[in-house]
Design a protein around this motif. Structure first.
Motif, PDB file in Angstrom:
ATOM      1  N   ALA A  11     -38.945  38.206 -20.188  1.00  0.00           N
ATOM      2  CA  ALA A  11     -38.706  39.216 -21.230  1.00  0.00           C
ATOM      3  C   ALA A  11     -39.975  39.994 -21.550  1.00  0.00           C
ATOM      4  O   ALA A  11     -39.940  41.211 -21.763  1.00  0.00           O
TER       5      ALA A  11
ATOM      6  N   THR B 107     -32.885  46.831 -25.935  1.00  0.00           N
ATOM      7  CA  THR B 107     -33.360  47.275 -27.255  1.00  0.00           C
ATOM      8  C   THR B 107     -34.566  48.199 -27.121  1.00  0.00           C
ATOM      9  O   THR B 107     -34.613  49.281 -27.721  1.00  0.00           O
ATOM     10  N   TRP B 108     -35.519  47.764 -26.307  1.00  0.00           N
ATOM     11  CA  TRP B 108     -36.774  48.511 -26.201  1.00  0.00           C
ATOM     12  C   TRP B 108     -36.579  49.858 -25.513  1.00  0.00           C
ATOM     13  O   TRP B 108     -36.947  50.900 -26.048  1.00  0.00           O
TER      14      TRP B 108
ATOM     15  N   LEU C  75     -41.302  44.891 -31.293  1.00  0.00           N
ATOM     16  CA  LEU C  75     -40.179  45.131 -32.208  1.00  0.00           C
ATOM     17  C   LEU C  75     -40.676  45.469 -33.612  1.00  0.00           C
ATOM     18  O   LEU C  75     -40.113  46.323 -34.291  1.00  0.00           O
TER      19      LEU C  75
ATOM     20  N   VAL D 270     -34.056  42.246 -24.828  1.00  0.00           N
ATOM     21  CA  VAL D 270     -35.318  42.915 -25.160  1.00  0.00           C
ATOM     22  C   VAL D 270     -35.395  44.278 -24.471  1.00  0.00           C
ATOM     23  O   VAL D 270     -35.778  45.281 -25.083  1.00  0.00           O
ATOM     24  N   SER D 271     -34.998  44.329 -23.191  1.00  0.00           N
ATOM     25  CA  SER D 271     -35.086  45.596 -22.445  1.00  0.00           C
ATOM     26  C   SER D 271     -34.127  46.637 -22.999  1.00  0.00           C
ATOM     27  O   SER D 271     -34.497  47.808 -23.164  1.00  0.00           O
TER      28      SER D 271
ATOM     29  N   ILE E 151     -41.187  44.507 -20.671  1.00  0.00           N
ATOM     30  CA  ILE E 151     -41.695  45.630 -21.473  1.00  0.00           C
ATOM     31  C   ILE E 151     -43.179  45.885 -21.228  1.00  0.00           C
ATOM     32  O   ILE E 151     -43.821  46.613 -21.978  1.00  0.00           O
TER      33      ILE E 151
ATOM     34  N   THR F 266     -47.385  47.001 -24.378  1.00  0.00           N
ATOM     35  CA  THR F 266     -47.852  45.614 -24.335  1.00  0.00           C
ATOM     36  C   THR F 266     -49.371  45.482 -24.381  1.00  0.00           C
ATOM     37  O   THR F 266     -49.910  44.700 -25.168  1.00  0.00           O
TER      38      THR F 266
ATOM     39  N   PRO G 234     -32.739  36.939 -22.570  1.00  0.00           N
ATOM     40  CA  PRO G 234     -33.914  37.477 -23.287  1.00  0.00           C
ATOM     41  C   PRO G 234     -34.386  38.801 -22.690  1.00  0.00           C
ATOM     42  O   PRO G 234     -34.662  39.764 -23.417  1.00  0.00           O
ATOM     43  N   THR G 235     -34.438  38.876 -21.357  1.00  0.00           N
ATOM     44  CA  THR G 235     -34.858  40.115 -20.708  1.00  0.00           C
ATOM     45  C   THR G 235     -33.865  41.233 -20.992  1.00  0.00           C
ATOM     46  O   THR G 235     -34.252  42.367 -21.312  1.00  0.00           O
TER      47      THR G 235
ATOM     48  N   VAL H 138     -43.551  40.616 -27.415  1.00  0.00           N
ATOM     49  CA  VAL H 138     -42.150  40.972 -27.682  1.00  0.00           C
ATOM     50  C   VAL H 138     -41.947  41.196 -29.186  1.00  0.00           C
ATOM     51  O   VAL H 138     -41.384  42.219 -29.620  1.00  0.00           O
TER      52      VAL H 138
END
Lengths: 174, 491
Positions: free
Chosen positions: B258, B302-303, B48, B299-300, B262, B148, B295-296, B44
């Motif tokens: 999270a 954003t990603w 970023l 993160v999702s 990704i 990943t 968190p998921t 993660v």
């Protein structure tokens, strides 16, 4: 038999039955990594005895096989790298479009590199194909461990490519 | 040597992150989850950093350590949480021993395997290492394969090797350790006789280790086992927290989810299937639900929504998951926020079923537009599972056991397992439609490889059911005949 006991017997028995059946299945029908399919490898003593390159081979093997393929396909000779140099020439360097084998250096196009990175296909006449959809099994068979030029022949059989050390070929023919 | 150090560093990150939960996890639990949690944080943070054009392996590992420490510090602010230093030290010893022994073994066996996909991941890892950012990556490759696996394999560039020979085996060992720890913990809690614990674990371990596909996943460069390991830990720990009433440590599941989000393009769909039953559990508070989902969601969003959006290829792409994934992430966060509203209780309870129904309707919609694609995909999946997929007898054995367990099993809160599992198998053919082509016969087929994602979960679920069945059977055997009918009905 009550439902819980039945379920317990079913799961335990299923796991055991599956394990035993797997052993017979894998060894008889689909030999693969679990049982070590590699025909030959770089030996622990560093001698490059025989190499097998395939879609299930190690990076070292594939690197050597891919390098040899390119050289042979171009009508050149192959230099067998030393054990040390094999370590340095990792497959991701191929991805950077540069191949270095011993004192040989060649800039590859991205297409060529992709072909070498496992997408190699032959059209049956010893040319690199342009498809990225299928991989060919390729085998390098050599008895040499000496760094330096090595004369090899490219043979095709049942859709697979065999690159055979000419010296070894001569021995086999005797 | 450097690969060993990376494995230990990732494990240390995990230990730092799970330290507040060390008392609850027990030392064996810390050892079993730390490498996975450390790796989850690393991917993660690494993703970023790559998005900010600042990725480097050492900087990503360092930043991950800081993030883990911050997470730990935040959790430790709760007044009732204290770290038992002895337990944490024992857990650290187990975790590092696991990572070190697997790494040394892997470095000496030289078993790393590469497929065509692997080379794509390694090429991206090489570019990441060179440029530090996403610009040099192939856009289509990035959207389809995600980052990943490349981030994990980029650790191999610390010494110039270009790939990591130790991390896939470490993920495999961690998966086995997590299955063992969770199963033993629950069986002990249920007072399953030791002989049954040993027998069941040995049989399950034997099944996994004789299944060629599982062994293959231990050695080859790809993300399937990584995803399977994190999904196991996310669902397993969520279920454990719910059934033991220890909700404070759901944050570990949140971290694992999270990272899963990704890891693959279709991950959010799988996460939703498993996460919605967790969120809809009535025992959880609003904070618990947000700890699992936020968190998921963050993160999702954003990603997929911010980072990957500029990389979205134009025409000719069959599967662009960005919009769908952002939508799922947002919906999960919204659902988690309102799931505790009393007036919505009935709807919330039905939400997992509605999700399954929605997935079924989506599949039905695609089927009517192209039924041949489904037939071809199903045929390929069946042929692969039965013969060409290197699964051995695994898929001959597991489906009947699964059906029997769902019908007559007695696992607590079993909908946290079986609804997600059922949804996974329901949506697997759907991914064929989303990518625009049918699955094919062959061991390298996508669906064949994706089956791995739920294998550890299936094995653990069956172990839990068998453990519970063993105590129910004993109780029934011991009980007077007059009480049998009552016991049966309780089954």
């Amino acid at each position: 038999m009550r439902s819980s006991a039945r379920l317990l017997a079913l799961i335990t028995g299923g796991f055991i039955l599956g394990s035993v059946a797997n052993l017979f299945w894998e060894t008889r029908v689909v030999p693969d990594v679990a049982h070590g399919e590699r025909i030959a490898v770089l030996r622990d003593d560093g001698r490059l005895v025989t190499l097998t390159g395939s879609t299930r081979s190690t990076p070292k093997e594939r690197f050597l096989a891919a390098t040899a393929l390119l050289e042979i396909a171009r009508g050149g000779t192959l230099r067998v790298p030393s054990e040390d140099s094999v370590d340095r020439y990792t497959v991701t360097r191929l991805a950077r479009m540069t191949v270095e084998v011993a004192d040989y250096r060649s800039e590859l196009t991205e297409t060529e590199a992709l072909h070498l990175l496992g997408f190699v296909r032959f059209d049956g006449r010893g040319q690199l194909g342009d498809s990225t959809s299928s991989a060919v099994e390729f085998y390098i068979i050599s008895s040499s461990n000496e760094p330096g030029p090595l004369s090899m022949s490219l043979l095709f059989h049942n859709g697979a490519a065999f690159i055979v050390d000419d010296d070894l070929m001569g021995e086999l023919r005797r | 040597m450097i690969h060993l150090m990376v494995a230990l560093w990732l494990t240390a990150i995990g230990v730092v992150a799970v330290a507040p939960a060390a008392n609850w996890l027990t030392p064996f639990g810390v050892g079993a989850v730390a490498p996975a949690v450390g790796s989850a944080i690393y991917v993660v943070v690494g993703a970023l950093l790559a998005a900010m054009d600042s990725f480097g392996v050492i900087s990503a590992l360092s930043a991950s350590t800081i993030v883990a420490a911050v997470v730990s510090a935040v959790i430790l602010r709760a007044p009732s949480i204290r770290i038992d230093a002895r337990r944490l030290a024992a857990g650290t010893l187990i975790a590092t021993s696991l990572a070190a022994s697997v790494s040394v073994l892997a470095l000496n066996i030289h078993a790393t395997r590469l497929t065509n996909d692997s080379f794509g991941y390694l090429r991206a890892a090489s570019s990441l290492e060179q440029t530090g950012g996403l610009e040099a990556l192939d856009n289509l490759q990035l959207v389809k394969q995600q980052l990943t696996v490349s981030l994990i394999q980029a650790t191999g560039w610390v010494d110039g090797t270009g790939y990591s020979p130790v991390l896939s085996p470490l993920f495999g060992a961690t998966t086995l350790a997590a299955i063992g720890w969770l199963a033993i913990r629950v069986m002990k809690r249920d007072r399953v006789p030791t002989r049954w614990q040993v027998a069941l674990l040995a049989a399950a371990g034997a099944l996994l280790l004789t299944t060629n596909r599982f062994v293959y996943n231990l050695t080859y460069v790809n993300g399937h086992l990584f995803l399977a390991m994190l999904l196991l830990i996310a669902v397993g720990l969520s279920w454990l927290a719910v059934t033991e009433g220890e909700h404070r440590f759901l944050y570990i599941a949140g971290i694992a989810f999270a990272a899963v989000a990704i890891t693959r393009a279709e991950s959010l769909m799988v996460i939703a299937l498993f996460m919605i039953p967790i969120i809809s559990t009535q025992q959880l508070t609003l904070r618990d639900r947000l700890v699992v989902t936020l968190p998921t969601a963050i993160v999702s969003a954003t990603w997929f929504g911010l980072v990957l959006r500029p990389h979205l290829p134009g025409s000719g792409v069959g599967f662009t998951p960005l919009f769908g994934n952002v939508a799922i992430a947002v919906l999960l966060a919204v659902f988690a926020s309102i799931a505790g509203v009393p007036r919505l209780r009935r709807v919330v309870r039905m939400a997992p079923w509605l999700t399954l129904g929605g997935a079924f309707l989506l599949l039905a919609y695609h089927i009517q537009s192209d039924p041949q694609l489904l037939l071809t995909s199903m045929n390929s999946m069946a042929v692969n599972a039965a013969y060409w997929g290197f699964w051995g007898f695994f898929w001959y054995i597991i489906p009947p056991l699964l059906i029997a367990t769902i019908v007559i099993g007695n696992v607590d809160e079993d909908r946290l397992w079986n609804l997600g599992i059922a949804g996974f198998f329901l949506t697997l053919p759907l991914t064929g439609y989303l990518r625009g082509s049918a699955f094919r016969v062959g061991s390298g087929d996508s669906a064949n490889r994706m089956l791995m994602h739920v294998v550890p979960l299936l094995i653990l679920y069956l172990l839990l059911a068998a453990g519970r069945a063993s105590i129910n059977g004993n109780r029934q055997d011991d009980a007077p005949a007059a009480t049998d009918a009552v016991a049966e009905s309780a089954d």
